[in-house]
Design a protein around this motif. Structure first.
Motif, PDB file in Angstrom:
ATOM      1  N   SER A  31      -9.654   6.479  -7.414  1.00  0.00           N
ATOM      2  CA  SER A  31      -8.490   7.158  -7.947  1.00  0.00           C
ATOM      3  C   SER A  31      -8.837   8.608  -8.233  1.00  0.00           C
ATOM      4  O   SER A  31      -9.980   8.948  -8.551  1.00  0.00           O
ATOM      5  CB  SER A  31      -8.036   6.483  -9.249  1.00  0.00           C
ATOM      6  N   ASP A  36      -5.954   2.481   4.308  1.00  0.00           N
ATOM      7  CA  ASP A  36      -5.530   1.190   3.787  1.00  0.00           C
ATOM      8  C   ASP A  36      -4.117   0.832   4.266  1.00  0.00           C
ATOM      9  O   ASP A  36      -3.811  -0.331   4.541  1.00  0.00           O
ATOM     10  CB  ASP A  36      -5.579   1.202   2.260  1.00  0.00           C
ATOM     11  N   CYS A  53      -6.171   6.238   1.365  1.00  0.00           N
ATOM     12  CA  CYS A  53      -4.820   5.688   1.239  1.00  0.00           C
ATOM     13  C   CYS A  53      -4.206   5.469   2.619  1.00  0.00           C
ATOM     14  O   CYS A  53      -3.618   4.412   2.890  1.00  0.00           O
ATOM     15  CB  CYS A  53      -3.963   6.640   0.406  1.00  0.00           C
ATOM     16  N   ARG A 107      -3.319  -4.912  -2.049  1.00  0.00           N
ATOM     17  CA  ARG A 107      -2.740  -5.042  -3.386  1.00  0.00           C
ATOM     18  C   ARG A 107      -3.333  -4.054  -4.394  1.00  0.00           C
ATOM     19  O   ARG A 107      -2.911  -4.013  -5.541  1.00  0.00           O
ATOM     20  CB  ARG A 107      -2.952  -6.470  -3.914  1.00  0.00           C
ATOM     21  N   GLY A 108      -4.325  -3.277  -3.960  1.00  0.00           N
ATOM     22  CA  GLY A 108      -4.950  -2.336  -4.881  1.00  0.00           C
ATOM     23  C   GLY A 108      -5.813  -3.015  -5.939  1.00  0.00           C
ATOM     24  O   GLY A 108      -5.951  -2.523  -7.059  1.00  0.00           O
ATOM     25  N   ASN A 154       0.903   3.537  -3.114  1.00  0.00           N
ATOM     26  CA  ASN A 154      -0.235   4.368  -3.486  1.00  0.00           C
ATOM     27  C   ASN A 154      -0.097   5.814  -3.027  1.00  0.00           C
ATOM     28  O   ASN A 154      -0.874   6.674  -3.461  1.00  0.00           O
ATOM     29  CB  ASN A 154      -1.523   3.778  -2.897  1.00  0.00           C
ATOM     30  N   SER A 184     -11.586   2.165  -2.525  1.00  0.00           N
ATOM     31  CA  SER A 184     -10.780   3.357  -2.728  1.00  0.00           C
ATOM     32  C   SER A 184     -10.926   3.830  -4.164  1.00  0.00           C
ATOM     33  O   SER A 184     -11.000   3.040  -5.089  1.00  0.00           O
ATOM     34  CB  SER A 184      -9.308   3.056  -2.440  1.00  0.00           C
ATOM     35  N   SER A 236       0.822  -1.213   0.000  1.00  0.00           N
ATOM     36  CA  SER A 236       0.000   0.000   0.000  1.00  0.00           C
ATOM     37  C   SER A 236       0.855   1.261   0.000  1.00  0.00           C
ATOM     38  O   SER A 236       0.370   2.344  -0.310  1.00  0.00           O
ATOM     39  CB  SER A 236      -0.940   0.007   1.212  1.00  0.00           C
TER      40      SER A 236
END
Length: 322
Positions: free
Chosen positions: A170, A145, A142, A250-251, A22, A168, A19
């Motif tokens: 972007s 997480d 961010c 891991r997004g 990010n 989350s 994380s």
């Protein structure tokens, strides 16, 4: 849980947290001036430094475990740390609601055909407010997480919210017209809650506690399918919570399929049908109830590769580790 007699090197201890990648994007200022409230003047102040923000989260949560370790308060560390992560989560939820409200107001203004300068200024201010909230929300999510990953490293258990989701978003480009901004925002929301990548299903019992085999298997799948979308059966503990924590770390986009309670006893089996209709490329099913057995059978009938995990296969490993 780790045990330190001295303060750890946080940067080294948490170097493997994915994380951390990010922060660069989440803490990049996307608009020239920010205005988080109508009661405040716009500000051109910078966003917090991304590396400082990452380090702050790690030290804030990590210091708690260092303070409590080898003391009579050690059992309380995980509970307090859970609350610290949840604080980020709750504030992010509040900002998300404010953003929704601002977006509705912006949409109403954008539909008004008024060429006056006053109206143009009002639209500009409302868009700046909405985009400022969007920017702040990305940064808070961010940090949440990342704090959740620190919690996982320290406790060996994934963090999961009691209420709400952890989707989350972007950041999107800022210098656009109000209607284009709303359209892009809506598309971002749709992708966050209904992604289009290859679907990997995870399902299992709420009492499942072995997170390492799930994380290992998901890492292997993601190495083959980087654009994968994780689909869970939306339980707040056990298998689904472990998989959701992996996705957040891991997004990876996640879709949670909740039960349609109006269907009564058929709800779980109806959901299984819906999951298979998504044409998943792979499924991970951990020991649970008859619903997991039914889902495994449906996946196999549909030609979906299935990984079955049984509690007895990992119980001895967990006891040895303990």
């Amino acid at each position: 849980m780790r045990s330190f007699s001295t303060f750890p090197d946080f940067a080294e201890h948490y170097a493997s947290l994915t994380s951390a990648d990010n922060f660069g994007q989440a803490f990049t200022a996307e608009i020239e001036t920010s205005q988080l409230s109508h009661h405040e003047e716009p500000t051109a102040a910078d966003m917090p430094d991304s590396e400082a923000a990452r380090g702050c989260v790690e030290q804030m949560v990590g210091d708690l475990f260092t303070l409590f370790c080898d003391t009579r308060l050690a059992p309380m560390a995980a509970r307090v740390a859970w609350g610290m992560v949840n604080s980020f989560h709750k504030v992010a939820q509040q900002i998300a609601r404010e953003e929704d409200s601002a977006a509705r107001e912006l949409g109403e203004l954008a539909r008004i055909n008024d060429p006056s300068e006053i109206h143009a200024l009002e639209v500009e201010e409302k868009q700046r407010h909405c985009q400022s909230l969007h920017e702040a929300l990305a940064a808070l999510e961010c940090m949440r997480d990342h704090a959740a990953e620190v919690y996982r490293v320290e406790t060996g258990q994934p963090w999961s919210a009691v209420y709400g989701s952890r989707t989350s978003k972007s950041l999107i480009a800022s210098q656009i017209e109000a209607r284009d901004f709303l359209a892009a925002r809506a598309a971002s929301r749709r992708e966050a809650h209904a992604p289009t990548g290859p679907v990997v299903i995870v399902s299992g019992g709420a009492g499942w506690q072995h997170h390492e085999p799930i994380w290992t298997r998901l890492d292997c799948i993601r190495a083959r399918i980087p654009s994968m979308t994780l689909v869970t059966t939306a339980q707040r503990s056990g298998t689904d919570a472990i998989a959701a924590a992996w996705a957040a770390a891991r997004g990876v986009p996640t879709v949670n399929f909740r039960l349609n309670r109006s269907l009564g006893n058929r709800a779980g089996f109806d959901r299984n049908k819906m999951l298979v209709r998504l044409a998943p490329v792979e499924a991970i099913i951990c020991e649970g109830s008859g619903l997991q057995v039914n889902l495994a059978e449906r996946c196999r009938d549909a030609g979906v590769p299935v990984t079955i995990m049984r509690d007895r296969d990992f119980a001895s490993l967990a006891q040895a580790a303990g």
